[in-house]
Design an enzyme around this catalytic site. Structure first.
Site, PDB file in Angstrom:
ATOM      1  N   SER A 172     -18.854 100.013  80.443  1.00  0.00           N
ATOM      2  CA  SER A 172     -17.796  98.739  80.225  1.00  0.00           C
ATOM      3  C   SER A 172     -18.162  97.959  81.647  1.00  0.00           C
ATOM      4  CB  SER A 172     -16.749  99.349  79.926  1.00  0.00           C
ATOM      5  OG  SER A 172     -15.698  98.166  79.284  1.00  0.00           O
ATOM      6  N   ASP A 197     -17.713  97.035  68.574  1.00  0.00           N
ATOM      7  CA  ASP A 197     -17.272  96.653  69.633  1.00  0.00           C
ATOM      8  C   ASP A 197     -17.566  95.082  69.925  1.00  0.00           C
ATOM      9  OD1 ASP A 197     -17.176  96.153  72.656  1.00  0.00           O
ATOM     10  OD2 ASP A 197     -17.756  97.446  73.076  1.00  0.00           O
ATOM     11  N   HIS A 230     -16.016 101.566  71.764  1.00  0.00           N
ATOM     12  CA  HIS A 230     -16.147 101.350  73.116  1.00  0.00           C
ATOM     13  C   HIS A 230     -15.124 101.902  73.655  1.00  0.00           C
ATOM     14  CE1 HIS A 230     -16.506  98.645  76.538  1.00  0.00           C
ATOM     15  NE2 HIS A 230     -15.197  99.157  77.021  1.00  0.00           N
TER      16      HIS A 230
END
Length: 303
Positions: free
Chosen positions: A152, A245, A275
Site C-alpha cells: 500500500s 481495489d 486491499h
C-alpha cells in the site's frame, strides 16, 4: 460503466475477512480523529497478529536514525527492506510485525522494517526521507544484495526509494503489494472500484490530503513514481495488485513504463482479493496463495 458485482467476485472466506476487519476498523474510520484512527488500526492489526515462526530472531534498533525492527533467521546474504502500509497515516513496527517475521522465515532473508514518520504531523517528504535514510544505512551495515518491499503506502515508498537509489545500491529487485503509485484517479480502477470494500477512492483522496501540504506535488518521483520521467535502470519489479481495489491499475501502468524503458516488470492481479489482504493470509486461501507467491518472487529475484 457497470459496477462490479462484489458478491460474485469476492468469495465467502474473503467476505468473512472483510467483515472481521470492519468490526475493528470501520469503513468510515477516516472520519475519526488521527489518534482514534491509529488506535482502532492498531487494535485491528493486533487482532489479526500471528505468532512468529520458530527460529526468527527479532530486535529493535535504528538505521540512519530511523527506528527499525530487524528479523533474522540464520546467516542471511540478502536484505529485505520492508515499508508498511497505512495510508502514510497509521501503522508502524507492530502493525506488520508478523508479516515481516513470516517473510524472514519463508525466504531465509534478513528483513528490516522501517518505522517512518507519519502524516499529518510529518508531511511529505518526511516518510520518504526516513525510508531512504534507513535503506542507505542498512546497505552500509549489510553489504550485499537488497530487495525493496512494501504494501500500500509502503509500496509507494519502496518504489520511490528504488528510483532514487537505482544507481547507488546493489538492488536485486522490488516487490510492491497493492501499491498506490500516483496514477490518474479519474479513470480505470479508480472509477471501476471506487466503492470497493476495504479501500474506496474517497479514502485514497483523503490520505493524499493528509500526506501533503496543499496540492500534491507534480513531477516528483519521491511522492509518486508514475510522475517520474525516467524508468530506466530499475531492478526487476513485481507489482501484486488486488482485483477489487481502486489502486489496481497503478501496477499495470508502472509495469508498462518500466518495460517501455527496457526493464523487467511483472503485474499480477489477484482475483477477488481486496486491499489489505495480507492480514488474511492465514484465513483466506486466495490470500495464502498470494503471500506464498510474494515470498517465491522474493527468492527468485534474490537469485
Amino acid at each position: 460503466m457497470t459496477n462490479p458485482d462484489y458478491q460474485t467476485l469476492i468469495d465467502a472466506p474473503t467476505w468473512a475477512f472483510i467483515r472481521e476487519t470492519e468490526s475493528w476498523y470501520p469503513p468510515d474510520a477516516v472520519g475519526l480523529t488521527i489518534a482514534q484512527q491509529r488506535a482502532v488500526y492498531d487494535r485491528m492489526c493486533a487482532a489479526f497478529h500471528a505468532p512468529h515462526p520458530a527460529g526468527v530472531a527479532v530486535r529493535d534498533l535504528a538505521f540512519g536514525s530511523v527506528p527499525c525492527r530487524l528479523y533474522e533467521s540464520g546467516q542471511a546474504l540478502v536484505t529485505v527492506m520492508y515499508f508498511h502500509g497505512g495510508g502514510f497515516v497509521v501503522g508502524g513496527l507492530d502493525s506488520h510485525d508478523d508479516v515481516c517475521a513470516e517473510i524472514c522465515a519463508a525466504t531465509g532473508f534478513r528483513v528490516i522494517s522501517a518505522d517512518y514518520r507519519l502524516a499529518p504531523e510529518h508531511k511529505h517528504p518526511a516518510a520518504y526521507e526516513d525510508c531512504l535514510a534507513a535503506t542507505r544505512a542498512a546497505a552500509a551495515a549489510y553489504p550485499g544484495p537488497m530487495l525493496l518491499v512494501g504494501d500500500s503506502a509502503g509500496g509507494a515508498l519502496a518504489a520511490s526509494v528504488c528510483h532514487r537509489l537505482r544507481h547507488d545500491l546493489p538492488l536485486r529487485g522490488q516487490v510492491l503489494i497493492y501499491p498506490g503509485l500516483g496514477g490518474d484517479r479519474d479513470r480505470g480502477s479508480y472509477l471501476t472500484h471506487a466503492q470497493a470494500p476495504m479501500l474506496s477512492r474517497d479514502d485514497v483522496l483523503y490520505y493524499a490530503r493528509m500526506r501533503h501540504d496543499g496540492p500534491e506535488p507534480q513531477n516528483d518521483a519521491s511522492a509518486a513514481v508514475l510522475q517520474d520521467r525516467d524508468f530506466s535502470a530499475l531492478p526487476p519489479t513485481v507489482v501484486i495488485a488486488a482485483q477489487c481495489d481502486p489502486l489496481a491499475d497503478d501496477g499495470r501502468d508502472y509495469r508498462d513504463a518500466i518495460r517501455a524503458a527496457g526493464g523487467r516488470a511483472e503485474w499480477i492481479v489477484e482475483p477477488g482479493l481486496v486491499h489489505g489482504y495480507l492480514r488474511a493470509r492465514h484465513t483466506v486461501p486466495r490470500a495464502a496463495e498470494s503471500f506464498a507467491r510474494i515470498c517465491a518472487h522474493l527468492r527468485i529475484l534474490a537469485e
